[in-house]
Design an enzyme around this catalytic site. Structure first.
Site, PDB file in Angstrom:
ATOM      1  N   GLY A 122       0.702  -1.208  -0.066  1.00  0.00           N
ATOM      2  CA  GLY A 122      -0.169   0.049  -0.071  1.00  0.00           C
ATOM      3  C   GLY A 122       0.915   1.134   0.117  1.00  0.00           C
ATOM      4  N   GLY A 188      24.675  -5.929  21.046  1.00  0.00           N
ATOM      5  CA  GLY A 188      23.563  -5.321  21.964  1.00  0.00           C
ATOM      6  C   GLY A 188      22.933  -6.218  23.116  1.00  0.00           C
ATOM      7  CB  VAL A 191      14.416  -6.132  24.700  1.00  0.00           C
ATOM      8  CG1 VAL A 191      13.315  -6.962  25.304  1.00  0.00           C
ATOM      9  CG2 VAL A 191      14.376  -4.813  25.069  1.00  0.00           C
ATOM     10  CB  ILE A 192      16.692  -8.407  20.314  1.00  0.00           C
ATOM     11  CG1 ILE A 192      15.277  -7.882  20.002  1.00  0.00           C
ATOM     12  CG2 ILE A 192      17.168  -9.525  19.528  1.00  0.00           C
ATOM     13  CD1 ILE A 192      14.941  -7.280  18.569  1.00  0.00           C
ATOM     14  CB  ALA A 327       3.058  -5.934  20.440  1.00  0.00           C
ATOM     15  CG  HIS A 451      -0.907 -17.904  51.310  1.00  0.00           C
ATOM     16  ND1 HIS A 451       0.392 -17.382  51.079  1.00  0.00           N
ATOM     17  CD2 HIS A 451      -1.006 -19.137  51.940  1.00  0.00           C
ATOM     18  CE1 HIS A 451       1.137 -18.280  52.149  1.00  0.00           C
ATOM     19  NE2 HIS A 451       0.482 -19.476  52.599  1.00  0.00           N
TER      20      HIS A 451
HETATM   21  P1  FAD Z   1       4.900  -4.435  12.542  1.00  0.00           P
HETATM   22  O1  FAD Z   1       4.646  -5.493  13.495  1.00  0.00           O
HETATM   23  O2  FAD Z   1       6.367  -4.444  12.043  1.00  0.00           O
HETATM   24  O3  FAD Z   1       3.925  -4.654  11.437  1.00  0.00           O
HETATM   25  C1  FAD Z   1       4.035  -3.705  10.384  1.00  0.00           C
HETATM   26  C2  FAD Z   1       3.321  -4.439   9.259  1.00  0.00           C
HETATM   27  O4  FAD Z   1       3.278  -3.510   8.027  1.00  0.00           O
HETATM   28  C3  FAD Z   1       4.260  -5.490   8.528  1.00  0.00           C
HETATM   29  O5  FAD Z   1       3.720  -6.578   8.134  1.00  0.00           O
HETATM   30  C4  FAD Z   1       4.869  -4.979   7.108  1.00  0.00           C
HETATM   31  O6  FAD Z   1       4.751  -6.225   6.259  1.00  0.00           O
HETATM   32  C5  FAD Z   1       3.426  -4.066   6.956  1.00  0.00           C
HETATM   33  N1  FAD Z   1       3.882  -3.074   5.969  1.00  0.00           N
HETATM   34  C6  FAD Z   1       4.884  -2.196   5.768  1.00  0.00           C
HETATM   35  N2  FAD Z   1       4.814  -1.148   4.906  1.00  0.00           N
HETATM   36  C7  FAD Z   1       3.928  -1.774   4.121  1.00  0.00           C
HETATM   37  C8  FAD Z   1       3.311  -1.160   2.823  1.00  0.00           C
HETATM   38  N3  FAD Z   1       3.807  -0.205   2.369  1.00  0.00           N
HETATM   39  N4  FAD Z   1       2.487  -1.970   2.186  1.00  0.00           N
HETATM   40  C9  FAD Z   1       1.873  -2.985   3.150  1.00  0.00           C
HETATM   41  N5  FAD Z   1       2.420  -3.578   4.275  1.00  0.00           N
HETATM   42  C10 FAD Z   1       3.234  -2.932   4.639  1.00  0.00           C
HETATM   43  N6  FAD Z   1       6.957  -6.367  21.437  1.00  0.00           N
HETATM   44  C11 FAD Z   1       6.553  -6.712  22.584  1.00  0.00           C
HETATM   45  O7  FAD Z   1       5.551  -5.696  23.068  1.00  0.00           O
HETATM   46  N7  FAD Z   1       6.751  -7.715  23.201  1.00  0.00           N
HETATM   47  C12 FAD Z   1       7.515  -8.675  22.795  1.00  0.00           C
HETATM   48  O8  FAD Z   1       7.467  -9.812  23.478  1.00  0.00           O
HETATM   49  C13 FAD Z   1       8.300  -8.370  21.714  1.00  0.00           C
HETATM   50  N8  FAD Z   1       9.035  -9.349  21.523  1.00  0.00           N
HETATM   51  C14 FAD Z   1       9.950  -8.863  20.077  1.00  0.00           C
HETATM   52  C15 FAD Z   1      11.027  -9.797  19.763  1.00  0.00           C
HETATM   53  C16 FAD Z   1      11.525  -9.686  18.569  1.00  0.00           C
HETATM   54  C17 FAD Z   1      12.724 -10.558  18.377  1.00  0.00           C
HETATM   55  C18 FAD Z   1      11.322  -8.408  18.046  1.00  0.00           C
HETATM   56  C19 FAD Z   1      12.005  -7.988  16.622  1.00  0.00           C
HETATM   57  C20 FAD Z   1      10.206  -7.516  18.406  1.00  0.00           C
HETATM   58  C21 FAD Z   1       9.712  -7.838  19.427  1.00  0.00           C
HETATM   59  N9  FAD Z   1       8.647  -6.788  20.001  1.00  0.00           N
HETATM   60  C22 FAD Z   1       8.146  -7.140  21.164  1.00  0.00           C
HETATM   61  C23 FAD Z   1       8.421  -5.590  19.238  1.00  0.00           C
HETATM   62  C24 FAD Z   1       7.189  -5.608  18.455  1.00  0.00           C
HETATM   63  O9  FAD Z   1       7.275  -6.862  17.536  1.00  0.00           O
HETATM   64  C25 FAD Z   1       6.488  -4.416  17.875  1.00  0.00           C
HETATM   65  O10 FAD Z   1       6.638  -3.555  18.727  1.00  0.00           O
HETATM   66  C26 FAD Z   1       5.401  -4.852  16.980  1.00  0.00           C
HETATM   67  O11 FAD Z   1       5.522  -5.448  16.216  1.00  0.00           O
HETATM   68  C27 FAD Z   1       5.207  -3.300  16.408  1.00  0.00           C
HETATM   69  O12 FAD Z   1       3.886  -3.463  15.706  1.00  0.00           O
HETATM   70  P2  FAD Z   1       3.630  -2.646  14.477  1.00  0.00           P
HETATM   71  O13 FAD Z   1       2.126  -3.143  13.920  1.00  0.00           O
HETATM   72  O14 FAD Z   1       3.685  -1.205  14.494  1.00  0.00           O
HETATM   73  O15 FAD Z   1       4.399  -3.143  13.320  1.00  0.00           O
HETATM   74  P1  NAI Z   2      17.482  -2.187  22.116  1.00  0.00           P
HETATM   75  O1  NAI Z   2      17.286  -0.690  21.954  1.00  0.00           O
HETATM   76  O2  NAI Z   2      16.772  -2.853  23.195  1.00  0.00           O
HETATM   77  O3  NAI Z   2      18.820  -2.680  22.446  1.00  0.00           O
HETATM   78  C1  NAI Z   2      19.877  -2.294  21.721  1.00  0.00           C
HETATM   79  C2  NAI Z   2      21.231  -2.282  22.345  1.00  0.00           C
HETATM   80  O4  NAI Z   2      22.260  -2.180  21.492  1.00  0.00           O
HETATM   81  C3  NAI Z   2      21.417  -1.096  23.323  1.00  0.00           C
HETATM   82  O5  NAI Z   2      21.868  -1.622  24.486  1.00  0.00           O
HETATM   83  C4  NAI Z   2      22.639  -0.471  22.746  1.00  0.00           C
HETATM   84  O6  NAI Z   2      23.509   0.298  23.798  1.00  0.00           O
HETATM   85  C5  NAI Z   2      23.349  -1.448  22.200  1.00  0.00           C
HETATM   86  N1  NAI Z   2      24.031  -0.933  21.020  1.00  0.00           N
HETATM   87  C6  NAI Z   2      23.828  -0.252  19.933  1.00  0.00           C
HETATM   88  N2  NAI Z   2      24.827  -0.060  19.041  1.00  0.00           N
HETATM   89  C7  NAI Z   2      25.946  -0.800  19.395  1.00  0.00           C
HETATM   90  C8  NAI Z   2      27.186  -1.117  18.939  1.00  0.00           C
HETATM   91  N3  NAI Z   2      27.708  -0.542  17.830  1.00  0.00           N
HETATM   92  N4  NAI Z   2      28.051  -1.919  19.709  1.00  0.00           N
HETATM   93  C9  NAI Z   2      27.520  -2.397  20.863  1.00  0.00           C
HETATM   94  N5  NAI Z   2      26.129  -2.156  21.255  1.00  0.00           N
HETATM   95  C10 NAI Z   2      25.436  -1.372  20.689  1.00  0.00           C
HETATM   96  O7  NAI Z   2      17.137  -2.872  20.843  1.00  0.00           O
HETATM   97  P2  NAI Z   2      16.930  -4.425  20.350  1.00  0.00           P
HETATM   98  O8  NAI Z   2      17.235  -5.254  21.317  1.00  0.00           O
HETATM   99  O9  NAI Z   2      17.326  -4.463  19.121  1.00  0.00           O
HETATM  100  O10 NAI Z   2      15.236  -4.326  20.261  1.00  0.00           O
HETATM  101  C11 NAI Z   2      14.686  -3.416  19.429  1.00  0.00           C
HETATM  102  C12 NAI Z   2      13.282  -3.148  19.719  1.00  0.00           C
HETATM  103  O11 NAI Z   2      12.225  -4.420  20.000  1.00  0.00           O
HETATM  104  C13 NAI Z   2      13.368  -2.687  21.238  1.00  0.00           C
HETATM  105  O12 NAI Z   2      13.326  -1.313  21.313  1.00  0.00           O
HETATM  106  C14 NAI Z   2      12.082  -3.395  21.979  1.00  0.00           C
HETATM  107  O13 NAI Z   2      11.047  -2.300  22.307  1.00  0.00           O
HETATM  108  C15 NAI Z   2      11.536  -4.394  20.951  1.00  0.00           C
HETATM  109  N6  NAI Z   2      11.656  -5.760  21.704  1.00  0.00           N
HETATM  110  C16 NAI Z   2      10.562  -5.864  22.735  1.00  0.00           C
HETATM  111  C17 NAI Z   2      10.748  -6.951  23.390  1.00  0.00           C
HETATM  112  C18 NAI Z   2      10.115  -6.899  24.490  1.00  0.00           C
HETATM  113  O14 NAI Z   2       9.065  -6.426  24.757  1.00  0.00           O
HETATM  114  N7  NAI Z   2      10.047  -8.117  25.396  1.00  0.00           N
HETATM  115  C19 NAI Z   2      11.580  -8.002  22.903  1.00  0.00           C
HETATM  116  C20 NAI Z   2      12.439  -7.736  21.672  1.00  0.00           C
HETATM  117  C21 NAI Z   2      12.573  -6.634  21.112  1.00  0.00           C
END
Ligand code: FAD
Ligand code: NAI
Length: 475
Positions: A122, A188, A191-192, A327, A451
């Site tokens: 889109g 890094g 969180v990831i 999310a 409890h």
């Molecule tokens: P997204 O989930 O990225 O969805 C965006 C969608 O838009 C995609 O499907 C993409 O294909 C679509 N899109 C983009 N541009 C277009 C276009 N032009 N046309 C059509 N479609 C398009 N968050 C948590 O709260 N809890 C967690 O435990 C957690 N764990 C995570 C673990 C990992 C490994 C990662 C990478 C992220 C994690 N997150 C977690 C973060 C979470 O995934 C994101 O915050 C969340 O998915 C964001 O939702 P969104 O809908 O904004 O975007």
């Molecule tokens: P992050 O922002 O949590 O962590 C990135 C880390 O990388 C930071 O600590 C930063 O200091 C470090 N860093 C950056 N540049 C670097 C370098 N050149 N060398 C060494 N360290 C460096 O980002 P991350 O883990 O990639 O996650 C992305 C997003 O996804 C987060 O913002 C989080 O909100 C979301 N997420 C949420 C989860 C959850 O809610 N449980 C799980 C996984 C992702």
């Protein structure tokens, strides 16, 4: 004649698909467009969260923790298993099946709510027109009375450690390894890094995490970060703080990682390198030049507190706009945007968004950290309760950590709640609700907690704020 809708949502991640369903519940005619394609070529709704983020990571965290506990803890419970064996193919099959069920579920929800789920890309044009290009078809123009942009985010790629999908990978690839890497490097300790580092470490990888910051988990409360950091070290996660990546070179089947720690160059050889240094908003191909939408200097779509862009009737929600990339934050913004379009009053309380890191021990918080409260200048009191004194935690053999509450000294307002320990992500829900309802610390003190449950730790921490803890000596 071109198609028309009351609302067109671009992106079906947790921000977009929830916005679409909510808008349809208001009786509006809604389409939701998404182009997500998985490694196997299939298209799926659900975005990063369901396909490559929250859900698959939690599936593997659960499996790997069970494996780890079977190996290391069962004996203590009096359970003899013989040798515990890992079947990584079965583990990954389970992960993929959970993802398939949930993403398929969204297609079902769209049908049930009469949302048109459109597979393809889109693009927002001028005048609230949307160009929709089906995966195997010609572009068509859709007229939209309102548009919600929910295009999400994508991993940041470092110029000196480019992803090759094989040796230097992002979090998505790291969720789909078909074998346990012997040596895993992670850039890094965010969180990831911690979640995926934990998964592969429990399954047998020697994990080294390189983190640029000197403070471990700088965004968390210091006491909580200290407890977690100590435990991760005990688990074998090697976290190098104050270490900056300077280069990564792929050799014969391995990666040489170059970094600097305290200004001294060092290097490390690993089999796979996961780069997890944050994510950036994803807006590639989303906006026509004359769409009228502004991006800020970091690439986020500019919106106000109600997720309105500069173009009337166009909203943006989720990871593509400011605020934490979570999310549940995106979903709530999606609900707000849909409600506002339907003419209702709606808002998101950005002060009360829970954060959870699903490691073991789990880490969860809401509100301000103690250092943030201190810096705000407000007088405060704190109370904490260790899980080592919780009967339920002992029964679960999970006694690491504590619950901590920070409250205002003057009016007892709950300013922050921080938990590190078993089920912290579930326990934080009570604190979120309390803060959302403006409950005082005394309100939690006077609430009956069953409890023996882990939630008693939150109750006792609230009592400890006023030195009235009953099951632990007050400080
Ligand atoms: P997204 O989930 O990225 O969805 C965006 C969608 O838009 C995609 O499907 C993409 O294909 C679509 N899109 C983009 N541009 C277009 C276009 N032009 N046309 C059509 N479609 C398009 N968050 C948590 O709260 N809890 C967690 O435990 C957690 N764990 C995570 C673990 C990992 C490994 C990662 C990478 C992220 C994690 N997150 C977690 C973060 C979470 O995934 C994101 O915050 C969340 O998915 C964001 O939702 P969104 O809908 O904004 O975007
Ligand atoms: P992050 O922002 O949590 O962590 C990135 C880390 O990388 C930071 O600590 C930063 O200091 C470090 N860093 C950056 N540049 C670097 C370098 N050149 N060398 C060494 N360290 C460096 O980002 P991350 O883990 O990639 O996650 C992305 C997003 O996804 C987060 O913002 C989080 O909100 C979301 N997420 C949420 C989860 C959850 O809610 N449980 C799980 C996984 C992702």
């Amino acid at each position: 004649m071109s198609k028309s809708y009351d609302v067109v949502v671009i992106g079906a991640g947790p921000a977009g698909y929830i916005a679409a369903i909510r808008a349809a519940q208001h009786g509006l005619r809604v389409a939701c467009i998404d182009k997500w394609q998985n490694f196997d070529g299939s298209y799926a709704f659900g975005g990063t969260c369901l396909n490559a983020g929250c859900i698959p990571s939690k599936a593997l965290l659960e499996s790997s923790e069970l494996y780890h506990r079977a190996e290391h803890e069962f004996k203590k419970h009096g359970i003899k298993t013989g040798g515990v064996e890992l079947d990584i193919a079965a583990m990954q099959k389970r992960r993929a099946s959970i993802v398939r069920q949930l993403t398929g579920g969204i297609a079902g929800l769209f049908k049930a709510n009469k949302v048109d789920g459109l597979v393809g890309s889109g693009k927002l044009l001028a005048g609230k027109k949307v160009e929709f290009t089906p995966v195997d078809g010609e572009p068509e123009i859709i007229d939209a009375a309102n548009v919600i942009l929910a295009s999400g985010s994508t991993p940041i790629e470092l110029p000196f450690a480019k992803f090759d999908g094989e040796h230097i990978v992002d979090s998505w690839h790291a969720l789909e390894f078909d074998a346990v890497p012997e040596r895993l490097g992670v850039i890094g300790a965010g969180v990831i890094g911690l979640e995926l580092g934990s998964v592969w470490s429990r399954l047998g990888s020697k994990v080294t995490i390189i983190e640029a910051m000197h403070d471990f988990l700088f965004m968390a409360d210091r006491e909580v970060a200290a407890v977690a950091g100590k435990d991760f070290k005990k688990q074998g996660l090697d976290i190098l703080l104050g270490a900056k990546l300077t280069g990564a070179a792929v050799g014969k089947g391995s990666v040489t990682v170059e970094f600097e720690k305290e200004g001294i160059p060092d290097s490390l050889d690993v089999d796979k390198l996961v780069v997890a240094v944050g994510r950036r908003p994803y807006t590639d191909g989303l906006l026509a030049e004359d769409s009228g939408i502004q991006l800020d200097d970091r690439g986020f779509i500019e919106v106000d507190d109600e997720c309105r862009t500069r173009v009337k009737g166009v909203y943006a929600v989720g990871d593509c706009v400011r605020g934490p990339m979570l999310a549940h934050k995106g979903s709530e913004e999606g609900v707000m945007a849909a409600d506002l379009i339907a003419g209702e009053i709606a808002e998101v309380n950005y002060d009360v968004i829970p954060s959870v890191i699903y490691t073991a021990p789990e880490i969860a918080w809401v509100g301000m950290t103690e250092q943030e409260v201190r810096e705000s200048g407000r007088d405060y009191k704190t109370g904490s309760f260790p899980f080592a004194a919780s009967g339920r935690a002992k029964a679960m053999e999970q006694t690491t950590g504590m619950a901590k509450i920070i409250s205002a000294a003057d009016d007892d307002e709950i300013l922050g709640v921080h938990i590190v320990g078993p089920m912290a992500g579930e326990l934080i829900g009570e604190a979120v609700l309390a803060m959302e309802f403006d409950a005082s610390t005394e309100d939690i003190q006077r609430t009956i907690h069953a409890h023996p449950t882990l939630s008693e730790a939150v109750h006792e921490a609230s009592l400890a704020v006023d030195k009235r803890a009953l099951n632990f000596p007050n400080k």
